[in-house]
Design an enzyme around this catalytic site. Structure first.
Site, mmCIF file in Angstrom:
data_model
loop_
_atom_site.group_PDB
_atom_site.id
_atom_site.type_symbol
_atom_site.label_atom_id
_atom_site.label_comp_id
_atom_site.label_asym_id
_atom_site.label_seq_id
_atom_site.Cartn_x
_atom_site.Cartn_y
_atom_site.Cartn_z
ATOM 1 N N HIS A 24 1.190 -1.106 -0.118
ATOM 2 C CA HIS A 24 -0.274 0.429 -0.138
ATOM 3 C C HIS A 24 0.696 1.189 0.436
ATOM 4 O O HIS A 24 1.115 1.657 1.252
ATOM 5 C CB HIS A 24 -0.658 0.335 1.744
ATOM 6 C CG HIS A 24 -1.747 -1.871 0.913
ATOM 7 N ND1 HIS A 24 -1.688 -2.521 1.626
ATOM 8 C CD2 HIS A 24 -3.367 -1.082 0.967
ATOM 9 C CE1 HIS A 24 -2.589 -3.244 1.737
ATOM 10 N NE2 HIS A 24 -3.726 -2.609 1.432
ATOM 11 N N GLY A 112 -4.169 -4.409 11.237
ATOM 12 C CA GLY A 112 -4.607 -4.630 10.159
ATOM 13 C C GLY A 112 -6.038 -4.463 9.767
ATOM 14 O O GLY A 112 -6.530 -4.092 9.389
ATOM 15 N N PRO A 113 -6.735 -5.718 11.020
ATOM 16 C CA PRO A 113 -8.149 -5.409 11.497
ATOM 17 C C PRO A 113 -8.215 -4.255 10.982
ATOM 18 O O PRO A 113 -8.071 -3.410 12.000
ATOM 19 C CB PRO A 113 -8.498 -6.694 11.456
ATOM 20 C CG PRO A 113 -7.651 -7.247 11.749
ATOM 21 C CD PRO A 113 -6.100 -6.223 11.930
ATOM 22 N N ASN A 183 -8.233 11.813 4.221
ATOM 23 C CA ASN A 183 -6.931 11.820 3.095
ATOM 24 C C ASN A 183 -8.703 11.561 2.133
ATOM 25 O O ASN A 183 -9.191 11.800 0.666
ATOM 26 C CB ASN A 183 -6.215 10.880 2.712
ATOM 27 C CG ASN A 183 -6.460 9.391 2.895
ATOM 28 O OD1 ASN A 183 -8.240 9.434 2.615
ATOM 29 N ND2 ASN A 183 -5.706 8.381 2.831
ATOM 30 N N ILE A 185 -10.377 9.419 0.613
ATOM 31 C CA ILE A 185 -10.983 8.547 -0.083
ATOM 32 C C ILE A 185 -10.580 7.230 0.590
ATOM 33 O O ILE A 185 -9.703 6.836 1.220
ATOM 34 C CB ILE A 185 -9.047 8.308 -1.146
ATOM 35 C CG1 ILE A 185 -9.223 9.856 -1.776
ATOM 36 C CG2 ILE A 185 -8.777 6.767 -1.729
ATOM 37 C CD1 ILE A 185 -9.669 9.656 -3.131
ATOM 38 N N HIS A 257 -4.034 3.076 -3.334
ATOM 39 C CA HIS A 257 -4.377 2.887 -2.239
ATOM 40 C C HIS A 257 -3.474 2.022 -2.038
ATOM 41 O O HIS A 257 -2.756 1.380 -0.935
ATOM 42 C CB HIS A 257 -5.438 2.539 -1.871
ATOM 43 C CG HIS A 257 -5.828 1.448 -0.470
ATOM 44 N ND1 HIS A 257 -5.808 1.894 0.341
ATOM 45 C CD2 HIS A 257 -6.100 0.526 -0.470
ATOM 46 C CE1 HIS A 257 -6.072 1.319 1.635
ATOM 47 N NE2 HIS A 257 -6.243 -0.291 1.121
ATOM 48 N N ARG A 351 -21.273 -20.511 35.777
ATOM 49 C CA ARG A 351 -20.819 -18.817 35.967
ATOM 50 C C ARG A 351 -20.706 -18.493 37.479
ATOM 51 O O ARG A 351 -19.980 -17.428 37.646
ATOM 52 C CB ARG A 351 -21.721 -18.776 35.518
ATOM 53 C CG ARG A 351 -22.844 -18.018 35.988
ATOM 54 C CD ARG A 351 -24.503 -16.940 35.133
ATOM 55 N NE ARG A 351 -26.044 -17.548 36.329
ATOM 56 C CZ ARG A 351 -26.645 -16.810 35.502
ATOM 57 N NH1 ARG A 351 -26.565 -15.343 35.880
ATOM 58 N NH2 ARG A 351 -28.026 -16.748 35.997
ATOM 59 N N GLU A 405 -19.056 -5.731 23.031
ATOM 60 C CA GLU A 405 -18.547 -6.644 22.901
ATOM 61 C C GLU A 405 -17.297 -6.442 22.542
ATOM 62 O O GLU A 405 -16.322 -6.496 22.768
ATOM 63 C CB GLU A 405 -18.849 -6.916 22.256
ATOM 64 C CG GLU A 405 -20.198 -7.736 23.243
ATOM 65 C CD GLU A 405 -21.315 -6.642 22.597
ATOM 66 O OE1 GLU A 405 -21.549 -6.321 22.113
ATOM 67 O OE2 GLU A 405 -22.880 -7.123 23.865
ATOM 68 N N HIS A 455 -23.395 -18.165 29.874
ATOM 69 C CA HIS A 455 -24.976 -18.269 29.510
ATOM 70 C C HIS A 455 -24.856 -19.550 27.258
ATOM 71 O O HIS A 455 -25.314 -18.942 26.420
ATOM 72 C CB HIS A 455 -26.070 -17.619 28.800
ATOM 73 C CG HIS A 455 -25.952 -16.374 30.954
ATOM 74 N ND1 HIS A 455 -25.396 -15.865 31.241
ATOM 75 C CD2 HIS A 455 -27.958 -16.104 30.427
ATOM 76 C CE1 HIS A 455 -25.647 -15.767 32.201
ATOM 77 N NE2 HIS A 455 -27.460 -15.933 32.061
ATOM 78 N N ASP A 463 -34.577 -16.789 26.795
ATOM 79 C CA ASP A 463 -34.470 -15.724 26.116
ATOM 80 C C ASP A 463 -34.559 -16.478 24.471
ATOM 81 O O ASP A 463 -34.093 -15.476 23.839
ATOM 82 C CB ASP A 463 -32.880 -15.094 26.437
ATOM 83 C CG ASP A 463 -33.513 -14.350 27.530
ATOM 84 O OD1 ASP A 463 -33.808 -13.301 27.635
ATOM 85 O OD2 ASP A 463 -32.544 -13.419 28.164
#
Lengths: 653, 653
Positions: A24, A112-113, A183, A185, A257, A351, A405, A455, A463
């Protein structure tokens, strides 16, 4: 300010992409002045001691711009040779396509992500405030650093960035600075096609200070903004208008890019920037320019070391604690504490067992902090009497992440990467879906973050299907490097916590809402091996494997079968992945190869179990969505009954 | 305005929770005036024709408040008896804990996982504009409805809500109205602990109009705001300050959120609200009050029907198209088109094959629309010459979702649930992690949304471990109701697309970045059965199973083995779940039970394959993270070589 340095960073980044024929070039060209101002001229860090605890932290949230990061780290004196830069994006190199967590090389976190880097930075900033509140004393600001995140439009479009920004504003993290490479873009074109929001206003709405820079291409202006940010009592966004692909024929174009320029455009760029047209040909004057900067930063670090030596003399007890904060606890120490393993009642939801174990551990481990995505009372992850972390109480050990989360997990990654703290976080297992990629990142980086997912099945009950996990266990178990425990009782739950806190990996604890039976002969050694015989009969004709709440079914079925003269073994499988890593002898002992009449039981997707039951066994599980009804009825309707298990075993023998 | 109706809704909601001894009383008590004003007095819908195509859409994004939804739908005349309300949260009832997609019962979409409802609503609003632009003619506004979403703090904290809100603002979806139940309480306490942002300012930053209501408990004020929203040329947020648990002793308390009140608090509430203390005892006057409202709404629908009859006469061709938009295409029709299956070149990446198939299909199917989370050029999901959807061009068929994977999926769910369109969306496979729960919701609702996930393995190459999926295929395959195709060539890719568009399920297409070999004898029937023999040898000693890019390895290994006198079969497995659903004879034919020498090859986690290779086979896969290097090198380094496959087969026989 001399532009040679900035342009050299640009040329080097483009050379790397050209050499790799992959990468890139656009973002590095636009961001070079920002990265130079920030990391060469402004921030505190020292390549001669990359893991200095009070260093400023840098998160390149826009991880695809890695070439500029490696270039600037090279000049800052980190262990990147020109050959390392030439090896960009090749097998075994120090310079992978996206930055990979390695503080020794100046990479504070894997990115990266998109979007996650901002949340990572929020986590680092939280960690700083917690440690500062705990350890600083008048005249001894031993923890006093900033956290910087560099992001682009992509990061800011991702939901996780808003989550993290909203929490950072609420928490008034004033040493957090996000620099926005504005930028205009994105890959598909102008940001106008999908992203017209008013970014400064958005950050103000979240309680941030916003500092606009007129020209992000002017290092001086960026420096001034960075200095101004130091005076803020709120987290700060610095908005830097830049030009993607600056200096090249692809300036301002989406095409700049993510693909190499090729020879012609590169040569033209080099000419425009007044650079040598020989790849990786760096002007000696640039090294001359950065040397004094590097030495200045080194001197600052040395000053801190001196202060710390005095602090050590003045507060020996604090320094002992400081040292313990910066080490993981030892397995053998925690194993000694019998209280952790002892069930208080015959029946208890895991739990609740977890909540008790966690609170006992928190008393032992003062650096254990964590919280929930607004489900603390249900996840049983609150630390009793240890206060809520807030802008007013940096010593609080309970974090309130809000219903966020994804940011929660990435914030924990940031806290863990920062060092000095042991972190956990929690939500319902089904919502692990919302945070999966950040869990993956913990595992990839081998950060010891503990995920408490309660759960854990149709045991959720009324639920209904949206809240009843089915495939989530499979998703987590197949995530490399993540240890997934689904304990069957208090003892196994305690072992799971201990492994999580003492191991060098991310761990997920999968816990029940409903009561489990604490009266089976589970054991520690077996739990740490991932699976073990809980009931062994001479001349067994079959074996029943189960995890968590289904161990009870297995044990009951074994009794019924025994009464009918059919002998079976029962194997508890708290951690499937760990079991598969045991040596052949151990596996053979638990699951003899010739004992092929195998039945597994787990209230989740069956997929993980075929590895153990094979083509000739039976996996009792749930490969469809649940329903809204009483949990007991659901278990019965969906075939989690002693009769069904008995029948399955009989059908095999 | 008479408060009897609103209080009756409140009493009924609390009675349901009490009867079930499970559920959420707090939000219904606070939201009752809003829901009453919106769904009984303001919006256009008709219980006597629940699937009326031009009805307003209602999304209860805060799905846990389901009791108020069922209560209001009961009075609006939908098919819920008092007994249905009494059966709240019980096995087989019409009234599950969270609303489950069933337009015949007035439930437009399944909600519960927070934040998604807002994105669903954005999708419905997008669908409305697309259909309106296509079908409306002067004097005939056959598509002209609003979409309403009801949300609480939880929804607004979730990242997905920001993503959806940002896109809705960019797209100027002026018929979208989000009503914010602003009660300042979350499960862990006051919203102040984690959520101090200025919500109105945030929405303004995203290009929304904000209408503040002074008192959300005043139906009249809410009605006025709803009317005002109709004049907006931007999407609208109506902020309604309310009190959670209104009228009860738990008013304003987090404790009112998610547990039954018990007898005492319920009786006290009933007294405060001037209601009968007998559960489900509804005053007849309330039915009298709603009857004329229901008839008014019915009349409005009938007026539309009359208009549509005239429209039918005036524009018969358009109505033909209208009808085709509201039906899925037929499998047999699409199968006739040989062009779809024909490869243009011997080697082609399946993402490219997919792009070609998609463009051919889009010409046939004018209601096929979709896009990417800013990776269109890489995902090959752009529809050539079909325009970009925007606030100025509602006829554009290419959606630009921005870097917002989670909202993208939930928006597609909303579009699909709206009806009239066939939708797809795309990103890199590794980022399916970001959107997993929304993909799950598609599958749960059986909505025919097509997910195009490209860059399906270490074949990603230089972008490295963060961009190389490993466990994502496993996660998707174990998701109930989702069909996951990993086609091996152009023909299988075409079949996958056809199944996706003609089936009654959500489908994921897992596609390669790198070239695949189009010269193997793949076939349609086999592909639709999920797995089939591509190479069958007499007296085969082993079988090699493979999907996608690994079919080539299998075919090459078969040749090498054949040259050595070892005969093996090769099975292509484009859709594992579908194969497992075939009858025993078919499975036996493809994978004879006594042929246990089985080797699977797939560049992903091995977990799904043990179901086919069992305890005695070998699964060649990748159970660790990838690396940044040339893709070919990665395949070789990680053991995806003909030699390795050959060796594996030999080790078995």
């Amino acid at each position: 300010m001399n532009k040679k340095l900035v342009n050299t960073l640009r040329g080097l980044s483009v050379d790397m992409v050209e050499e790799a024929n992959s990468g890139h070039p656009g973002a590095p060209l636009g961001m070079a002045p920002i990265v130079s101002a920030l990391w060469l001229r402004h921030a505190n860090h020292d390549a001669t001691c990359p893991t200095w605890k009070n260093r400023d932290r840098l998160v390149l949230s826009a991880g695809h711009a890695s070439a500029i990061l490696y270039s600037v780290l090279h000049f800052a004196g980190y262990d990147y040779t020109v050959d390392d830069l030439k090896a960009f994006r090749t097998w075994g190199s120090k310079t992978p396509g996206h930055p990979a967590y390695n503080p020794h090389l100046g990479v504070e976190i894997t990115t990266g992500p998109l979007g996650q880097g901002i949340a990572n930075a929020v986590g680092m900033a939280i960690a700083e405030t917690m440690l500062a509140a705990r350890f600083n004393r008048p005249g001894y600001p031993v923890v006093d650093h900033r956290t910087y995140a560099l992001c682009g439009d992509g990061c800011l479009m991702e939901g996780i960035s808003y989550e993290a920004v909203s929490l950072a504003g609420t928490l008034k993290l004033n040493k957090l600075v996000v620099i926005y490479d504005d930028n205009e873009i994105t890959i598909e074109g102008s940001t106008d096609i999908a992203f017209k929001e008013n970014v400064p206003l958005r950050f103000k709405a979240a309680g941030w200070r916003v500092i606009p820079v007129e020209d992000g291409n002017d290092e001086q202006q960026v420096l001034a903004a960075l200095k101004e940010a130091e005076t803020s009592d709120l987290p700060t966004l610095i908005v830097c208008p830049t030009t993607i692909g600056y200096g090249s024929k692809r300036a301002g174009m989406a095409k700049s890019h993510g693909e190499p320029f090729g020879k012609e455009i590169t040569l033209d760029l080099k000419q425009n920037l007044n650079l040598s047209n020989i790849p990786f040909d760096i002007d000696k004057s640039v090294y001359d320019e950065v040397r004094p900067l590097n030495l200045q930063r080194q001197a600052k670090r040395q000053t801190w070391e001196q202060m710390f030596e005095e602090y050590r003399k003045a507060f020996p007890e604090l320094v002992k604690e400081w040292d313990s904060f910066h080490k993981q606890p030892k397995l053998e120490d925690l194993l000694l504490d019998e209280e952790l393993f002892k069930a208080n009642s015959a029946f208890e939801a895991s739990r609740n067992s977890s909540g008790k174990v966690l609170n006992l551990l928190a008393k032992k481990l003062p650096n254990l902090v964590g919280g929930s995505a607004d489900l603390g009372p249900s996840n049983k992850t609150s630390l009793d009497g240890m206060g809520s972390y807030s802008s007013e109480n940096r010593l609080g050990r309970n974090l309130h992440f809000g219903v966020r989360e994804h940011a929660m997990a990435a914030i924990c990654n940031g806290m863990a990467a920062h060092g000095g703290l042991q972190v956990y976080c929690s939500t319902f297992l089904v919502f692990s879906d919302y945070m999966k990629n950040a869990v993956r990142m913990s595992a990839m980086m081998k950060l010891p973050v503990t995920y408490v997912f309660t759960h854990d099945s149709i045991g959720v009950g009324q639920d209904g299907e949206t809240h009843q996990p089915v495939e989530q266990l499979t998703a987590l178990r197949s995530t490399p490097g993540l240890k997934v425990y689904r304990p069957a009782d208090r003892l196994e739950t305690a072992c799971a916590w201990i492994d999580a806190l003492t191991g060098k990996q991310a761990t997920a604890l999968i816990l029940s809402r409903q009561n489990l039976n604490n009266e089976y002969p589970t054991n520690k050694n077996g739990t740490f091996k991932g699976a073990y015989l809980v009931k062994e009969n001479a001349q067994s004709q079959a074996v029943i494997l189960a995890s968590g709440s289904e161990l009870e079914l297995a044990m009951e079925a074994e009794k019924v079968l025994g009464d009918q003269g059919i002998h079976v073994n029962v194997v508890s499988v708290p951690c499937l992945e760990t079991f598969l890593k045991q040596d052949k002898d151990y596996i053979q002992n638990v699951l003899p190869d010739n004992l092929r009449n195998r039945v597994s039981i787990e209230a989740g997707a069956t997929m993980p179990w075929y590895r153990l039951v094979g083509l000739d066994g039976i996996s009792i599980g749930i490969d469809h969505y649940g329903s809204s009804a009483d949990a007991k009825q659901l278990f019965s309707e969906y075939g989690f009954t002693v009769e069904r298990v008995v029948q399955a075993v009989k059908s095999l023998i």
